[in-house]
Scaffold this motif. Structure first.
Motif, PDB file in Angstrom:
ATOM      1  N   ARG A   1      14.968  10.856 -38.402  1.00  0.00           N
ATOM      2  CA  ARG A   1      14.320  12.035 -38.971  1.00  0.00           C
ATOM      3  C   ARG A   1      15.323  13.167 -39.169  1.00  0.00           C
ATOM      4  O   ARG A   1      15.281  13.885 -40.186  1.00  0.00           O
ATOM      5  CB  ARG A   1      13.166  12.453 -38.050  1.00  0.00           C
ATOM      6  CG  ARG A   1      12.440  13.743 -38.403  1.00  0.00           C
ATOM      7  CD  ARG A   1      12.076  13.869 -39.855  1.00  0.00           C
ATOM      8  NE  ARG A   1      11.289  12.778 -40.380  1.00  0.00           N
ATOM      9  CZ  ARG A   1      11.072  12.590 -41.691  1.00  0.00           C
ATOM     10  NH1 ARG A   1      11.593  13.435 -42.580  1.00  0.00           N
ATOM     11  NH2 ARG A   1      10.355  11.571 -42.108  1.00  0.00           N
TER      12      ARG A   1
ATOM     13  N   LEU B   1      17.161  12.566 -42.366  1.00  0.00           N
ATOM     14  CA  LEU B   1      16.357  12.827 -43.561  1.00  0.00           C
ATOM     15  C   LEU B   1      16.112  14.318 -43.769  1.00  0.00           C
ATOM     16  O   LEU B   1      16.168  14.810 -44.903  1.00  0.00           O
ATOM     17  CB  LEU B   1      15.020  12.091 -43.461  1.00  0.00           C
ATOM     18  CG  LEU B   1      15.084  10.567 -43.531  1.00  0.00           C
ATOM     19  CD1 LEU B   1      13.745   9.955 -43.136  1.00  0.00           C
ATOM     20  CD2 LEU B   1      15.497  10.092 -44.925  1.00  0.00           C
TER      21      LEU B   1
ATOM     22  N   ASP C   1       7.098  10.314 -42.807  1.00  0.00           N
ATOM     23  CA  ASP C   1       7.895   9.211 -43.361  1.00  0.00           C
ATOM     24  C   ASP C   1       7.336   8.730 -44.687  1.00  0.00           C
ATOM     25  O   ASP C   1       8.097   8.359 -45.597  1.00  0.00           O
ATOM     26  CB  ASP C   1       7.963   8.058 -42.361  1.00  0.00           C
ATOM     27  CG  ASP C   1       8.919   8.336 -41.203  1.00  0.00           C
ATOM     28  OD1 ASP C   1       9.292   9.502 -41.019  1.00  0.00           O
ATOM     29  OD2 ASP C   1       9.294   7.374 -40.501  1.00  0.00           O
TER      30      ASP C   1
ATOM     31  N   ASP D   1       8.555  10.971 -47.429  1.00  0.00           N
ATOM     32  CA  ASP D   1       9.945  10.697 -47.798  1.00  0.00           C
ATOM     33  C   ASP D   1      10.059   9.428 -48.625  1.00  0.00           C
ATOM     34  O   ASP D   1      10.822   9.378 -49.601  1.00  0.00           O
ATOM     35  CB  ASP D   1      10.805  10.572 -46.534  1.00  0.00           C
ATOM     36  CG  ASP D   1      11.245  11.922 -45.999  1.00  0.00           C
ATOM     37  OD1 ASP D   1      11.736  12.729 -46.793  1.00  0.00           O
ATOM     38  OD2 ASP D   1      11.071  12.162 -44.795  1.00  0.00           O
TER      39      ASP D   1
ATOM     40  N   ASN E   1      13.436   9.742 -50.805  1.00  0.00           N
ATOM     41  CA  ASN E   1      14.466  10.303 -49.932  1.00  0.00           C
ATOM     42  C   ASN E   1      15.094   9.199 -49.084  1.00  0.00           C
ATOM     43  O   ASN E   1      14.387   8.348 -48.534  1.00  0.00           O
ATOM     44  CB  ASN E   1      13.876  11.378 -49.015  1.00  0.00           C
ATOM     45  CG  ASN E   1      13.406  12.591 -49.787  1.00  0.00           C
ATOM     46  OD1 ASN E   1      13.877  12.849 -50.894  1.00  0.00           O
ATOM     47  ND2 ASN E   1      12.486  13.342 -49.208  1.00  0.00           N
ATOM     48  N   ARG E   2      16.431   9.253 -48.965  1.00  0.00           N
ATOM     49  CA  ARG E   2      17.151   8.242 -48.198  1.00  0.00           C
ATOM     50  C   ARG E   2      18.222   8.903 -47.351  1.00  0.00           C
ATOM     51  O   ARG E   2      18.565  10.075 -47.555  1.00  0.00           O
ATOM     52  CB  ARG E   2      17.796   7.209 -49.139  1.00  0.00           C
ATOM     53  CG  ARG E   2      16.820   6.550 -50.100  1.00  0.00           C
ATOM     54  CD  ARG E   2      17.526   5.565 -51.001  1.00  0.00           C
ATOM     55  NE  ARG E   2      17.900   4.357 -50.297  1.00  0.00           N
ATOM     56  CZ  ARG E   2      18.744   3.439 -50.777  1.00  0.00           C
ATOM     57  NH1 ARG E   2      19.328   3.629 -51.947  1.00  0.00           N
ATOM     58  NH2 ARG E   2      19.015   2.350 -50.089  1.00  0.00           N
ATOM     59  N   LEU E   3      18.716   8.163 -46.395  1.00  0.00           N
ATOM     60  CA  LEU E   3      19.812   8.639 -45.557  1.00  0.00           C
ATOM     61  C   LEU E   3      21.098   8.588 -46.369  1.00  0.00           C
ATOM     62  O   LEU E   3      21.498   7.516 -46.838  1.00  0.00           O
ATOM     63  CB  LEU E   3      19.923   7.782 -44.301  1.00  0.00           C
ATOM     64  CG  LEU E   3      18.687   7.817 -43.392  1.00  0.00           C
ATOM     65  CD1 LEU E   3      18.741   6.685 -42.370  1.00  0.00           C
ATOM     66  CD2 LEU E   3      18.564   9.164 -42.695  1.00  0.00           C
TER      67      LEU E   3
ATOM     68  N   TRP F   1      16.216   2.525 -46.792  1.00  0.00           N
ATOM     69  CA  TRP F   1      16.418   3.871 -46.254  1.00  0.00           C
ATOM     70  C   TRP F   1      17.873   4.318 -46.293  1.00  0.00           C
ATOM     71  O   TRP F   1      18.143   5.529 -46.298  1.00  0.00           O
ATOM     72  CB  TRP F   1      15.945   3.928 -44.793  1.00  0.00           C
ATOM     73  CG  TRP F   1      14.481   3.753 -44.614  1.00  0.00           C
ATOM     74  CD1 TRP F   1      13.826   2.617 -44.236  1.00  0.00           C
ATOM     75  CD2 TRP F   1      13.467   4.741 -44.818  1.00  0.00           C
ATOM     76  NE1 TRP F   1      12.471   2.834 -44.183  1.00  0.00           N
ATOM     77  CE2 TRP F   1      12.220   4.137 -44.528  1.00  0.00           C
ATOM     78  CE3 TRP F   1      13.491   6.086 -45.198  1.00  0.00           C
ATOM     79  CZ2 TRP F   1      11.012   4.833 -44.627  1.00  0.00           C
ATOM     80  CZ3 TRP F   1      12.281   6.775 -45.298  1.00  0.00           C
ATOM     81  CH2 TRP F   1      11.068   6.144 -45.011  1.00  0.00           C
TER      82      TRP F   1
END
Length: 289
Positions: free
Chosen positions: A112, A115, A220, A223, A228-230, A256
């Motif tokens: 988290r 992100l 989550d 995201d 949204n991704r790392l 992710w």
């Protein structure tokens, strides 16, 4: 108990919430987040090695160990709130950017943080979890019995706290016994400290798990729907849970994290204690990326 060679502080990370943190070393910062049912002591081998050439911060998460345990108001133990704690902690030490590694519950907080605070997290390591949405997706059938505690602590406030509070040492001790391949890796004095800390934190531990079945899913899902991704280099260390539960862990993680190094370890769940050399190598490889 304390980590040898580390200084201890209590650091305010939000209104009325302080984290207990052990700090040592100098150089680029690394923050290490513990899992369940443990405290920061689980990093004792890894932290000592990394502190030879990094600044290492090893906190107890909110709700665990010697950190504060505020009453749950719905988002008190969301991973978003706990991730904000970690960023505030690093800033209190003067670090706007830092590498972050988490095990188990701490890994969910680390994900988290990656992100929500991509400009703060330079490198991210996750030890033996799947991201929340994927974890719930793969838990099904009799093979999911290993995760019975996830469903118990997902219940509305009251029942789980009373059940666990009636036999806390037996409950938390079950996981220390069932999830380990090399029992000697957790000495008697460390085990006793884990049980003491968990015994004194039943409501907040349950609240942490309840959040993973409620508000964390909401965050989550948002995201995932937004794509949204790392963005930082990510290393994942896992046991081969996929073989038992029938999923491809690497494929799930690639949804992710694009810059991914996914490794399967040879030890049990408590890998920082059972296989510290393997974890140290993986983290040093990550920090070099």
């Amino acid at each position: 108990m304390q980590l040898n060679g580390f200084d201890y502080q209590r650091v305010q990370v939000s209104d009325g919430v302080h984290l207990s943190v052990a700090a040592a070393g100098s150089g680029d910062p690394v923050v290490l987040l513990h899992g369940f049912p443990q405290t920061h002591l689980m990093w004792r081998h890894v932290a000592a090695d990394l502190a030879t050439d990094h600044t290492v911060l090893v906190p107890d998460l909110r709700g665990y160990g010697d950190s504060d345990k505020p009453e749950d108001t719905g988002e008190t133990y969301s991973k978003r709130t706990m991730a904000a704690d970690v960023v505030a902690l690093a800033r209190a030490f003067g670090f706007e950017k830092f590498a972050l590694a988490g095990h188990d519950r701490g890994a969910l907080v680390a994900i988290r943080a990656g992100l929500d605070h991509p400009d703060a997290i330079t490198h991210l390591a996750s030890l033996d979890v799947l991201p929340t949405l994927d974890m719930w997706d793969v838990m099904h059938g009799a093979s999911a019995a290993v995760g019975f505690h996830l469903y118990l602590m997902a219940q509305p406030p009251g029942l789980a706290e009373r059940m666990i509070g009636a036999v806390p040492d037996e409950f938390f001790g079950h996981f220390l016994d069932a999830w380990i391949q090399h029992p000697d890796a957790i000495p008697a004095d460390v085990r006793a400290e884990y049980l003491r800390a968990s015994r004194e934190a039943v409501p907040s531990i349950v609240a942490d798990y309840r959040a993973t079945a409620t508000i964390d899913i909401t965050h989550d899902t948002a995201d995932r729907e937004a794509g949204n991704r790392l963005r930082m280099p990510v290393t994942v260390l896992q046991q081969d849970w996929g073989a038992a539960l029938g999923y491809d862990a690497t494929a799930l993680w690639r949804r992710w994290a694009e810059n991914l190094d996914h490794r399967t370890v040879s030890c049990g769940h408590f890998m920082a204690e059972e296989g510290p050399a393997e974890v140290i190598k993986a983290l040093r490889d990550l920090l070099a990326r």
